[in-house]
Design a protein around this motif. Structure first.
Motif, PDB file in Angstrom:
ATOM      1  N   VAL A  26      39.645  19.189   9.052  1.00 42.35           N
ATOM      2  CA  VAL A  26      39.466  20.667   8.651  1.00 42.35           C
ATOM      3  C   VAL A  26      39.760  20.946   7.437  1.00 42.35           C
ATOM      4  CG1 VAL A  26      38.779  22.940   9.747  1.00 42.35           C
ATOM      5  CG2 VAL A  26      38.661  20.976  11.004  1.00 42.35           C
ATOM      6  N   THR A  27      39.079  21.389   6.531  1.00 43.70           N
ATOM      7  CA  THR A  27      39.468  21.713   5.214  1.00 43.70           C
ATOM      8  C   THR A  27      38.860  23.233   4.626  1.00 43.70           C
ATOM      9  OG1 THR A  27      38.065  20.619   3.803  1.00 43.70           O
ATOM     10  CG2 THR A  27      40.439  19.649   4.504  1.00 43.70           C
ATOM     11  N   LEU A  28      39.567  24.216   4.158  1.00 41.43           N
ATOM     12  CA  LEU A  28      39.002  25.232   3.580  1.00 41.43           C
ATOM     13  C   LEU A  28      39.416  25.596   2.171  1.00 41.43           C
ATOM     14  CD1 LEU A  28      37.109  27.877   3.533  1.00 41.43           C
ATOM     15  CD2 LEU A  28      38.878  28.871   4.683  1.00 41.43           C
ATOM     16  N   ASN A  29      38.707  25.482   1.003  1.00 42.49           N
ATOM     17  CA  ASN A  29      38.895  25.520  -0.267  1.00 42.49           C
ATOM     18  C   ASN A  29      38.473  26.567  -0.989  1.00 42.49           C
ATOM     19  OD1 ASN A  29      41.196  23.381  -0.330  1.00 42.49           O
ATOM     20  ND2 ASN A  29      39.406  22.217   0.284  1.00 42.49           N
ATOM     21  N   ARG A  30      39.163  27.111  -2.036  1.00 41.51           N
ATOM     22  CA  ARG A  30      38.636  28.149  -3.170  1.00 41.51           C
ATOM     23  C   ARG A  30      37.740  27.058  -4.355  1.00 41.51           C
ATOM     24  NH1 ARG A  30      39.379  31.144  -7.868  1.00 41.51           N
ATOM     25  NH2 ARG A  30      38.242  33.112  -7.676  1.00 41.51           N
ATOM     26  N   ILE A  31      36.424  27.227  -4.533  1.00 46.94           N
ATOM     27  CA  ILE A  31      36.162  26.355  -5.672  1.00 46.94           C
ATOM     28  C   ILE A  31      36.503  27.156  -6.981  1.00 46.94           C
ATOM     29  CG2 ILE A  31      33.837  25.466  -6.634  1.00 46.94           C
ATOM     30  CD1 ILE A  31      32.608  25.768  -3.811  1.00 46.94           C
ATOM     31  N   ASP A  32      37.182  26.279  -7.959  1.00 47.81           N
ATOM     32  CA  ASP A  32      37.490  26.745  -9.238  1.00 47.81           C
ATOM     33  C   ASP A  32      36.670  26.217 -10.286  1.00 47.81           C
ATOM     34  OD1 ASP A  32      39.468  28.342  -7.867  1.00 47.81           O
ATOM     35  OD2 ASP A  32      40.868  26.788  -7.707  1.00 47.81           O
ATOM     36  N   TYR A  33      35.773  25.715 -10.136  1.00 47.26           N
ATOM     37  CA  TYR A  33      35.190  24.881 -11.114  1.00 47.26           C
ATOM     38  C   TYR A  33      33.500  24.949 -10.995  1.00 47.26           C
ATOM     39  CZ  TYR A  33      35.382  20.809  -8.203  1.00 47.26           C
ATOM     40  OH  TYR A  33      35.456  20.247  -6.912  1.00 47.26           O
ATOM     41  N   GLY A  34      32.686  24.516 -12.085  1.00 44.90           N
ATOM     42  CA  GLY A  34      31.183  24.540 -11.532  1.00 44.90           C
ATOM     43  C   GLY A  34      30.623  25.570 -11.130  1.00 44.90           C
ATOM     44  N   PRO A  35      29.226  25.479 -11.091  1.00 47.97           N
ATOM     45  CA  PRO A  35      28.522  26.812 -10.838  1.00 47.97           C
ATOM     46  C   PRO A  35      28.568  27.367  -9.662  1.00 47.97           C
ATOM     47  CG  PRO A  35      27.250  24.723 -10.168  1.00 47.97           C
ATOM     48  CD  PRO A  35      28.338  24.176 -11.004  1.00 47.97           C
ATOM     49  N   GLU A  36      29.638  26.952  -8.660  1.00 49.65           N
ATOM     50  CA  GLU A  36      29.926  27.817  -7.543  1.00 49.65           C
ATOM     51  C   GLU A  36      31.298  28.234  -7.681  1.00 49.65           C
ATOM     52  OE1 GLU A  36      28.223  26.854  -3.518  1.00 49.65           O
ATOM     53  OE2 GLU A  36      28.328  24.770  -4.122  1.00 49.65           O
ATOM     54  N   ARG A  37      31.614  28.218  -8.627  1.00 49.22           N
ATOM     55  CA  ARG A  37      33.280  28.686  -9.013  1.00 49.22           C
ATOM     56  C   ARG A  37      33.389  30.193  -8.221  1.00 49.22           C
ATOM     57  NH1 ARG A  37      36.278  29.100 -15.027  1.00 49.22           N
ATOM     58  NH2 ARG A  37      38.090  29.994 -14.161  1.00 49.22           N
ATOM     59  N   GLY A  38      34.444  30.410  -7.670  1.00 44.23           N
ATOM     60  CA  GLY A  38      34.778  31.611  -7.095  1.00 44.23           C
ATOM     61  C   GLY A  38      34.440  31.753  -5.574  1.00 44.23           C
TER      62      GLY A  38
ATOM     63  N   VAL B 163      30.379  17.842   7.861  1.00 44.75           N
ATOM     64  CA  VAL B 163      29.733  19.011   7.572  1.00 44.75           C
ATOM     65  C   VAL B 163      30.368  19.539   6.461  1.00 44.75           C
ATOM     66  CG1 VAL B 163      28.553  21.342   8.033  1.00 44.75           C
ATOM     67  CG2 VAL B 163      28.294  19.425   9.564  1.00 44.75           C
ATOM     68  N   SER B 164      29.769  19.907   5.251  1.00 43.57           N
ATOM     69  CA  SER B 164      30.380  20.486   4.162  1.00 43.57           C
ATOM     70  C   SER B 164      29.618  21.952   3.667  1.00 43.57           C
ATOM     71  CB  SER B 164      30.496  19.622   2.908  1.00 43.57           C
ATOM     72  OG  SER B 164      31.205  20.487   1.616  1.00 43.57           O
ATOM     73  N   THR B 165      29.994  22.916   3.771  1.00 45.21           N
ATOM     74  CA  THR B 165      29.331  24.287   3.578  1.00 45.21           C
ATOM     75  C   THR B 165      30.105  24.990   2.568  1.00 45.21           C
ATOM     76  OG1 THR B 165      30.369  25.224   5.380  1.00 45.21           O
ATOM     77  CG2 THR B 165      27.979  24.249   5.793  1.00 45.21           C
ATOM     78  N   SER B 166      29.305  25.891   2.131  1.00 45.62           N
ATOM     79  CA  SER B 166      30.126  26.979   1.118  1.00 45.62           C
ATOM     80  C   SER B 166      29.662  28.302   1.371  1.00 45.62           C
ATOM     81  CB  SER B 166      29.949  26.660  -0.475  1.00 45.62           C
ATOM     82  OG  SER B 166      28.243  26.928  -0.730  1.00 45.62           O
ATOM     83  N   GLY B 167      30.307  29.415   1.015  1.00 50.09           N
ATOM     84  CA  GLY B 167      30.043  30.798   1.104  1.00 50.09           C
ATOM     85  C   GLY B 167      30.742  31.571   0.075  1.00 50.09           C
ATOM     86  N   GLY B 168      30.432  32.818   0.123  1.00 52.82           N
ATOM     87  CA  GLY B 168      31.158  33.689  -1.020  1.00 52.82           C
ATOM     88  C   GLY B 168      32.416  34.118  -0.592  1.00 52.82           C
ATOM     89  N   THR B 169      32.794  34.118   0.833  1.00 49.87           N
ATOM     90  CA  THR B 169      34.043  34.356   1.521  1.00 49.87           C
ATOM     91  C   THR B 169      34.495  33.119   1.992  1.00 49.87           C
ATOM     92  OG1 THR B 169      33.325  35.228   3.263  1.00 49.87           O
ATOM     93  CG2 THR B 169      33.595  36.923   1.489  1.00 49.87           C
ATOM     94  N   ALA B 170      36.003  33.261   2.396  1.00 48.76           N
ATOM     95  CA  ALA B 170      36.306  32.126   3.352  1.00 48.76           C
ATOM     96  C   ALA B 170      35.756  32.217   4.567  1.00 48.76           C
ATOM     97  CB  ALA B 170      37.971  32.181   3.169  1.00 48.76           C
ATOM     98  N   ALA B 171      35.527  33.340   5.087  1.00 47.44           N
ATOM     99  CA  ALA B 171      34.972  33.654   6.574  1.00 47.44           C
ATOM    100  C   ALA B 171      33.753  33.065   6.706  1.00 47.44           C
ATOM    101  CB  ALA B 171      35.069  35.118   6.846  1.00 47.44           C
TER     102      ALA B 171
END
Length: 220
Positions: A80-92, A40-48
């Motif tokens: 289990v991984t958690l990363n900040r997105i630094d490129y593309g439309p979801e940057r940040g 499962v890969s998900t994204s959010g505005g914060t790491a939490a």
């Protein structure tokens, strides 16, 4: 010993010839288990937020697998991984991913397991890897076939040289390899975008190939 006990430099009586033969043997068996990597890969505005969403969806995925009779001891976390997105439309934003390896003891359930996991929100699938849980019986058949092939070759050499096989001096194992045949295998991760019928997983057969090295003593 013959000829007054004289032996060659190889340690054989002088009236014997050393023949070293390598041969392979094969045996087939239907795979009885499947290994899947589901994630499962998900994204959010914060790491939490990304982690929390991932946990919820992964919970639904594992519940769906258990509903198929896949017990917890056959579901193992791989990463289990958690990363900040630094490129593309979801940057940040942040991306969380959780990957599990699933061992399915019934190959017929591999397709339904993939469908259940993706319907529950899983969006990464790799596999299935179809294998024989206990290959020892198949190996034994393959080793027997390899020895028979070695003996037939030794008999052919002996006949051509107007000799016969007197005795077997040594038998040594070679390397073992596994060749899956007619299996559906997906080595790359694929993102599942829509709900689809369970994929067809063709069981096929796995071929075990082994090698043996046999030393024979030839003589008249």
């Amino acid at each position: 010993m013959r000829n007054g006990g004289h032996v060659s430099a190889l340690g054989l009586p002088n009236d014997e010839v050393l023949l070293q033969v390598s041969a392979t043997g094969k045996a087939e068996a239907a795979p009885d288990e499947a290994l899947l990597t589901l994630g499962v890969s998900t994204s959010g505005g914060t790491a939490a937020a990304a982690s929390a969403e991932n946990s919820v969806v992964m919970g639904r995925v594992t519940d769906a697998l258990r509903a198929l009779g896949i017990t917890p001891e056959n579901i193992q976390t791989r990463s289990v991984t958690l990363n900040r997105i630094d490129y593309g439309p979801e940057r940040g934003r942040y991306q969380a991913a959780n990957m599990v390896e699933v061992r399915i003891r019934d190959v017929a359930k591999a397709g339904p397991a993939i469908a259940a996991a993706t319907e529950a929100g899983g969006n990464i699938v790799s596999g299935p890897d179809l294998r024989v849980a206990d290959p020892s019986a198949t190996d034994n058949v393959a080793y027997a076939a390899a020895y028979r092939a070695a003996r037939l070759r030794a008999d052919a050499y002996a006949k051509a040289a107007d000799l016969r096989v007197r005795r077997v001096l040594a038998i040594r194992d070679g390397e073992t390899s596994v060749s899956p045949i007619y299996n559906m295998r997906q080595g790359r991760e694929v993102t599942v975008q829509t709900v689809a019928p369970p994929p067809v997983v063709m069981q096929g057969v796995n071929t075990r190939e082994v090698q043996v090295h046999v030393d024979f003593a030839l003589g008249r």
